[in-house]
Write an enzyme that holds these catalytic residues in place. Structure first.
Site, PDB file in Angstrom:
ATOM      1  N   ASP A 248       0.913  -1.232   0.072  1.00 47.05           N
ATOM      2  CA  ASP A 248       0.002   0.123  -0.031  1.00 47.05           C
ATOM      3  C   ASP A 248       0.923   1.254   0.002  1.00 47.05           C
ATOM      4  O   ASP A 248       2.261   1.166   0.449  1.00 47.05           O
ATOM      5  CB  ASP A 248      -0.949   0.090   1.227  1.00 47.05           C
ATOM      6  CG  ASP A 248      -2.262   0.831   1.199  1.00 47.05           C
ATOM      7  OD1 ASP A 248      -2.195   1.625   0.042  1.00 47.05           O
ATOM      8  OD2 ASP A 248      -2.992   0.778   1.899  1.00 47.05           O
TER       9      ASP A 248
ATOM     10  N   ASP B 269     -11.055   1.604  -2.917  1.00 46.80           N
ATOM     11  CA  ASP B 269     -11.591   1.255  -1.921  1.00 46.80           C
ATOM     12  C   ASP B 269     -13.104   1.442  -1.883  1.00 46.80           C
ATOM     13  O   ASP B 269     -13.839   0.832  -0.900  1.00 46.80           O
ATOM     14  CB  ASP B 269     -11.177   2.443  -0.787  1.00 46.80           C
ATOM     15  CG  ASP B 269      -9.975   2.028  -0.320  1.00 46.80           C
ATOM     16  OD1 ASP B 269      -9.440   0.927  -0.294  1.00 46.80           O
ATOM     17  OD2 ASP B 269      -9.221   3.197   0.252  1.00 46.80           O
TER      18      ASP B 269
HETATM   19  C1  DGJ Z   1      -5.998   1.683   1.964  1.00 40.63           C
HETATM   20  C2  DGJ Z   1      -6.392   0.578   1.198  1.00 40.63           C
HETATM   21  O1  DGJ Z   1      -6.988   1.030  -0.101  1.00 40.63           O
HETATM   22  C3  DGJ Z   1      -7.298  -0.187   1.951  1.00 40.63           C
HETATM   23  O2  DGJ Z   1      -7.696  -1.201   1.180  1.00 40.63           O
HETATM   24  C4  DGJ Z   1      -6.567  -0.555   3.093  1.00 40.63           C
HETATM   25  O3  DGJ Z   1      -5.534  -1.533   3.002  1.00 40.63           O
HETATM   26  C5  DGJ Z   1      -5.975   0.461   4.104  1.00 40.63           C
HETATM   27  N1  DGJ Z   1      -5.409   1.330   3.353  1.00 40.63           N
HETATM   28  C6  DGJ Z   1      -5.411   0.060   5.043  1.00 40.63           C
HETATM   29  O4  DGJ Z   1      -5.144   1.017   6.044  1.00 40.63           O
END
Ligand code: DGJ
Length: 726
Positions: free
Chosen positions: A468, A538
């Protein structure tokens, strides 16, 4: 007689085609230059009597009258446009020589047809007429996916004195005067990959990123002539940059509507000091041309990513169905609770169980912990291994989330090394999600991260990493670096980011990698040459996802498009959500502790169906039949390469509007694509009992010319249709 001429013409075409396959680059004498041919495109370059290297043509005219074409009216256009002479083009190269001269004057030196990783490439060398600057521009042919790759290398051939590169783009292409439509992706968190269309008018339109996030402008673009901008037919040029740092693409339109497209690293607030004897190479600018409209462009680009870009290790492997516990348990993770989720996931058919954020030292919430990449003993007193063993015993692999490039001020790492974060003296270090960005251009940061993850991956049986990257760059200062290196920081950062991923993949070849950046904030093909898949967004609401996923598939293949079923469902059902997510790489993100028998049954059946159709979705050719951007319905079909089978996903967004607005949905028939006219296909409507299935055998021709009846009624309803040749 007609027949004889026909046969003669066909044999010429076949032999030219074969020649193009084995020898895609030819030297031409009139005009003096080179002709590069792929299956559907031709790129022609000439050298004039003054030693200027000029592009003549790029388009689909491969077999016609290229020979003898003149660069009339386009004298201002060079294969490598530079800052120098008249300032009437967008330069791909701008430098300052040691004596402060800022003007480049190139002349042709030589051209060679060479092999680079078993593909033919044309390497054209030019040099400055006075200064020790060598410029080699490459065009490499990828015949099997009908793509050209362009990039430039610049060398300081002097003995002393740095040449400062103030701008070096990967390449430039020119299209003749026409009214062009530009299509590109744009978006923001939760709404990535929205498709935007613009009529290009005289002037410059720039798409760019400046903060390491691609939400605003992922690098893919497509150009179509306005009056022939078809979905399934008509010319289309497309391109993308193989780079994950800051990018820019300029669409420079003259008054005569000639279009110059220049793309590369964004040199905004950036330079590179080229020392004597040193070379700087740009990332690749990938370009393609099709006469099959926007769908043809999407298919060609996706095939290239799937067959030429993705890491070889898992390139041809089916992506596993994964469970990710982020939305279920956020930061509050424990062994017992994860094992309960794992049991339900396993019963449903999940193959990879992933714990997201929250597992590492001090990570009680998003205020703390980033940088300290050891297992949190409060949450996992026995470490991860006992849990991983139990998950493995259930028949699933185990994966973990990491965010290597970031640090929370509340972490042991930051307390020990506050100077490792990007910063300028006398300036606030702006936090975003309570975190700062590590300056990965630094060797000590690189070494620390390499060791941390080498320890993590060698001490635990981890088979999947979600990588990430949750904030944009600010205060990109590197006060410890020598003055002439400070503005190189963004480029050096990306070099070390790639080096880190490459080294980890090299040390742990059996681990899958997924790219994430607050959802789909880093989906470029630079990342995808190192990562097996992308967390698309997300936003997991299935109706929103129809738009996000449609936009994503303009440029990237479905076997990289990760899509989870979650509890975030508005106005639709669990079945509909599954059907949307099954058109990519299926994952589950629900709080499984809340699932009753009904949900478990639906999930089990849907995952079983997904596994059956997965080879088509992940390795077939996508035909986006109906766009949700243009209609109240959406449909996508995936067809096997040999046209022996297909699967069609049909979705109703707003049924009432679809039925009462024939101007958008047209008739109630859905014409399929990509099938073999002469084959007989059997159709099976999923979810309908065998004895109630409608008529079920048709020829490919019928299915493509007449079509099948739109198979669903009702808002937020969907249908998956399996199609198989008898
Ligand atoms: C942002 C990501 O897009 C989510 O899927 C998740 O992994 C969160 N970060 C976790 O902090």
């Amino acid at each position: 007689m007609k027949n004889i001429i026909g046969i003669f013409l066909i044999s010429i075409l076949v032999s030219v085609g074969l020649q193009a396959q084995t020898n895609p680059i030819k030297e031409t004498s009139s005009p003096k230059g080179w002709l590069i041919q792929t299956k559907s495109s031709a790129y022609q370059i000439t050298v004039d009597e003054k030693g200027n290297v000029l592009p003549l043509f790029y388009g689909g005219d491969a077999l016609s009258d290229l020979k003898g074409r003149k660069a009339s009216g386009r004298e201002r256009i060079y294969e490598v446009p530079v800052r120098g002479g008249f300032a009437n083009k967008t330069p791909a190269l701008e430098v300052v020589f040691p004596d402060l001269v800022r003007d480049i004057d190139l002349e042709f030196v030589k051209a060679e047809i060479i092999d680079i990783d078993q593909r033919k490439a044309l390497a054209i060398t030019q040099k400055d007429r006075f200064y020790p600057l060598l410029v080699i521009s490459y065009i490499r042919v990828i015949p099997e996916t009908d793509i050209l790759e362009k990039w430039i290398e610049v060398k300081n051939t002097g003995k002393k004195g740095n040449i400062r590169i103030e701008n070096l783009q990967s390449g430039s292409i020119f299209l003749p005067g026409n009214a062009y439509l530009l299509t590109h992706q744009a978006g923001q968190w939760g709404h990535e990959f929205m498709l935007k269309e613009d009529l290009l008018t005289p002037g410059i339109k720039t798409l760019q990123s400046r903060d390491f996030k691609a939400f605003d402008a992922p690098s893919w673009f497509m150009i179509q002539p306005k009056d022939r901008a078809g979905k399934f037919s008509g010319p289309a040029w497309f391109g993308a940059l193989q780079y994950s740092g800051n990018r820019r693409t300029d669409f420079d339109v003259s008054y005569m509507n000639e279009l110059q497209i220049v793309t590369g690293i964004n040199f905004w607030d950036t330079w590179w000091n080229l020392e004597p004897g040193k070379t700087f190479a740009t990332p690749k600018f990938v370009i393609g041309y099709t006469e099959n409209g926007s769908e043809g462009a999407a298919q060609q680009m996706s095939a290239y990513v799937r067959k030429n870009i993705l890491p070889e290790k898992f390139r041809d492997k089916l992506r596993p169905v994964l469970y990710n516990s982020w939305y279920a348990t956020t930061f509050y993770v424990s062994e017992e609770q994860q094992l309960k989720l794992a049991q339900v996931a396993k019963d449903a058919g999940v193959e990879m169980f992933v714990i997201d954020d929250g597992w590492f030292k001090g990570r009680v919430n998003d205020h703390a912990g980033l940088g300290d990449w050891t297992v949190d003993k409060n949450k996992f007193p026995n470490g991860l291994n006992p849990m991983i063993e139990k998950i493995n015993a259930m028949g699933m692999d185990f994966g973990l989330w990491i965010e290597p490039e970031m640090v929370n001020p509340n972490s042991d790492l930051y307390r020990a090394h506050p100077d490792w974060a990007f910063h300028f003296p006398n300036r606030t270090r702006r936090e975003w999600r309570h975190q700062l960005m590590l300056n990965l251009a630094r060797e000590d940061v690189y070494q620390y991260l390499l060791k941390s993850y080498t320890d993590l991956l060698s001490q635990n049986n981890i088979k999947f990493i979600k990588w990430d990257h949750n904030r944009a760059l600010s205060e990109p200062g590197w006060p410890d670096a020598p003055a002439d290196k400070q503005r190189e920081v963004r480029i050096r950062y990306i070099e070390n980011l790639y080096r880190l991923i490459d080294e980890l993949r090299n040390r742990f070849p059996d681990v899958w990698f997924e790219s994430c950046s607050s959802g789909g904030g880093r989906p470029d093909i630079g990342m995808l040459s190192r990562m097996d898949q992308v967390w698309t967004s997300d936003n997991t609401d299935p109706l929103d996802r129809l738009f996000i996923q449609y936009g994503y598939l303009s440029a990237l293949p479905a076997n990289t498009m990760v899509a989870w079923v979650t509890d975030h469902i508005q106005n639709t059902s669990l079945e509909f959500t599954f059907d949307v997510m099954m058109s990519g790489v299926l994952g589950i993100g629900n709080d499984l502790s809340k699932w009753g028998d009904t949900e478990k049954k639906i999930a089990k059946e849907k995952i079983a169906l997904y596994k059956e159709i997965r080879p088509l979705v992940q390795q077939g050719t996508a035909h986006r039949l109906i766009s949700p951007f243009e209609d109240y319905r959406s449909a996508i079909e995936y067809v096997a390469e040999d046209a022996s089978s297909a699967v069609v996903f049909c979705y109703n967004l707003a049924d009432f509007l679809a039925r009462s607005r024939p101007d958008t949905s047209g008739s109630n028939l859905l014409q399929l694509r990509g099938l073999d006219d002469n084959k007989e296909y059997r159709i099976e409507y999923c979810g309908i009992p065998a004895d109630q299935q409608p008529q079920n055998t048709f020829t490919g021709r019928y299915l493509q010319e007449v079509g099948i009846g739109w198979p669903i009624k009702g808002e937020g309803k969907s249908r998956i249709i399996k199609i198989k040749a008898d």
